[in-house]
Design a protein around this motif. Structure first.
Motif, PDB file in Angstrom:
ATOM      1  N   GLY A 192      -5.260  15.623  21.224  1.00 35.66           N
ATOM      2  CA  GLY A 192      -4.676  14.883  22.338  1.00 35.66           C
ATOM      3  C   GLY A 192      -4.365  13.447  21.948  1.00 35.66           C
ATOM      4  N   ARG A 193      -3.377  12.895  22.595  1.00 38.77           N
ATOM      5  CA  ARG A 193      -2.974  11.511  22.303  1.00 38.77           C
ATOM      6  C   ARG A 193      -3.992  10.532  22.880  1.00 38.77           C
ATOM      7  N   PRO A 194      -4.262   9.447  22.156  1.00 39.34           N
ATOM      8  CA  PRO A 194      -5.225   8.458  22.662  1.00 39.34           C
ATOM      9  C   PRO A 194      -4.688   7.744  23.902  1.00 39.34           C
ATOM     10  N   LYS A 195      -5.593   7.440  24.818  1.00 39.56           N
ATOM     11  CA  LYS A 195      -5.232   6.683  26.027  1.00 39.56           C
ATOM     12  C   LYS A 195      -5.673   5.236  25.838  1.00 39.56           C
ATOM     13  N   GLY A 196      -4.786   4.320  26.085  1.00 36.34           N
ATOM     14  CA  GLY A 196      -5.130   2.895  25.983  1.00 36.34           C
ATOM     15  C   GLY A 196      -5.732   2.518  24.649  1.00 36.34           C
ATOM     16  N   PHE A 197      -5.004   2.837  23.572  1.00 40.62           N
ATOM     17  CA  PHE A 197      -5.429   2.532  22.196  1.00 40.62           C
ATOM     18  C   PHE A 197      -6.763   3.189  21.859  1.00 40.62           C
ATOM     19  N   GLY A 198      -7.089   4.298  22.518  1.00 36.32           N
ATOM     20  CA  GLY A 198      -8.327   5.012  22.253  1.00 36.32           C
ATOM     21  C   GLY A 198      -9.525   4.501  23.036  1.00 36.32           C
ATOM     22  N   LEU A 199      -9.339   3.436  23.789  1.00 33.83           N
ATOM     23  CA  LEU A 199     -10.445   2.875  24.564  1.00 33.83           C
ATOM     24  C   LEU A 199     -10.804   3.743  25.762  1.00 33.83           C
ATOM     25  N   PHE A 200      -9.845   4.515  26.268  1.00 30.72           N
ATOM     26  CA  PHE A 200     -10.062   5.326  27.460  1.00 30.72           C
ATOM     27  C   PHE A 200     -10.076   6.819  27.145  1.00 30.72           C
ATOM     28  N   GLY A 201     -10.449   7.153  25.934  1.00 28.48           N
ATOM     29  CA  GLY A 201     -10.534   8.560  25.553  1.00 28.48           C
ATOM     30  C   GLY A 201      -9.205   9.104  25.058  1.00 28.48           C
ATOM     31  N   ARG A 202      -9.065  10.426  25.175  1.00 25.56           N
ATOM     32  CA  ARG A 202      -7.864  11.118  24.696  1.00 25.56           C
ATOM     33  C   ARG A 202      -7.409  12.112  25.746  1.00 25.56           C
ATOM     34  N   ASP A 203      -6.129  12.488  25.644  1.00 26.16           N
ATOM     35  CA  ASP A 203      -5.627  13.601  26.440  1.00 26.16           C
ATOM     36  C   ASP A 203      -6.271  14.877  25.906  1.00 26.16           C
ATOM     37  N   ASP A 204      -6.139  15.968  26.655  1.00 23.90           N
ATOM     38  CA  ASP A 204      -6.672  17.249  26.205  1.00 23.90           C
ATOM     39  C   ASP A 204      -5.944  17.724  24.955  1.00 23.90           C
ATOM     40  N   ASP A 205      -6.690  18.403  24.080  1.00 19.08           N
ATOM     41  CA  ASP A 205      -6.090  18.992  22.890  1.00 19.08           C
ATOM     42  C   ASP A 205      -5.171  20.137  23.300  1.00 19.08           C
ATOM     43  N   ILE A 206      -4.145  20.373  22.503  1.00 15.74           N
ATOM     44  CA  ILE A 206      -3.238  21.503  22.724  1.00 15.74           C
ATOM     45  C   ILE A 206      -3.604  22.571  21.704  1.00 15.74           C
ATOM     46  N   VAL A 207      -3.962  23.752  22.205  1.00 14.76           N
ATOM     47  CA  VAL A 207      -4.322  24.869  21.334  1.00 14.76           C
ATOM     48  C   VAL A 207      -3.196  25.894  21.401  1.00 14.76           C
ATOM     49  N   ILE A 208      -2.593  26.181  20.262  1.00 19.60           N
ATOM     50  CA  ILE A 208      -1.462  27.099  20.197  1.00 19.60           C
ATOM     51  C   ILE A 208      -1.907  28.366  19.476  1.00 19.60           C
ATOM     52  N   PRO A 209      -1.884  29.506  20.181  1.00 14.55           N
ATOM     53  CA  PRO A 209      -2.316  30.757  19.542  1.00 14.55           C
ATOM     54  C   PRO A 209      -1.348  31.189  18.438  1.00 14.55           C
ATOM     55  N   TRP A 210      -1.866  31.950  17.503  1.00 13.29           N
ATOM     56  CA  TRP A 210      -1.070  32.421  16.366  1.00 13.29           C
ATOM     57  C   TRP A 210       0.174  33.168  16.822  1.00 13.29           C
ATOM     58  N   GLU A 211       0.072  33.925  17.910  1.00 15.73           N
ATOM     59  CA  GLU A 211       1.191  34.717  18.412  1.00 15.73           C
ATOM     60  C   GLU A 211       2.361  33.844  18.868  1.00 15.73           C
ATOM     61  N   ALA A 212       2.104  32.579  19.195  1.00 19.44           N
ATOM     62  CA  ALA A 212       3.150  31.676  19.685  1.00 19.44           C
ATOM     63  C   ALA A 212       3.905  30.985  18.550  1.00 19.44           C
TER      64      ALA A 212
END
Length: 80
Positions: A44-64
């Motif tokens: 996930g992309r950092p929020k506020g230069f990483g000070l406010f955590g990150r967005d959720d990770d994107i998990v892409i299955p092999w089938e996609a």
């Protein structure tokens, strides 16, 4: 074509349907019971230069995954 997992890291991931750049491969998930790659993970992309955590990770299955190129991985975005 045989590739190492390290070669997949930091490749750009693009949605086939609309050309959206989803990010870069940060990690992979392996199914250890049958020894296969099950999905790729885009951190996930950092929020506020990483000070406010990150967005959720994107998990892409092999089938996609449509195509794994030398610099880019094309995926179908509609599969969840």
């Amino acid at each position: 074509m045989i590739q190492r997992i390290a070669e997949l890291k930091d490749r750009q991931v693009v949605c086939v349907e609309d050309g959206t750049i989803l990010g870069y491969v940060g990690d992979v998930e392996l199914d250890t019971t049958n020894g296969r790659l099950s999905s790729i993970v885009i951190f996930g992309r950092p929020k506020g230069f990483g000070l406010f955590g990150r967005d959720d990770d994107i998990v892409i299955p092999w089938e996609a995954i449509s195509i794994i190129g030398e610099e880019t991985i094309l995926v179908k975005c509609g599969i969840k």
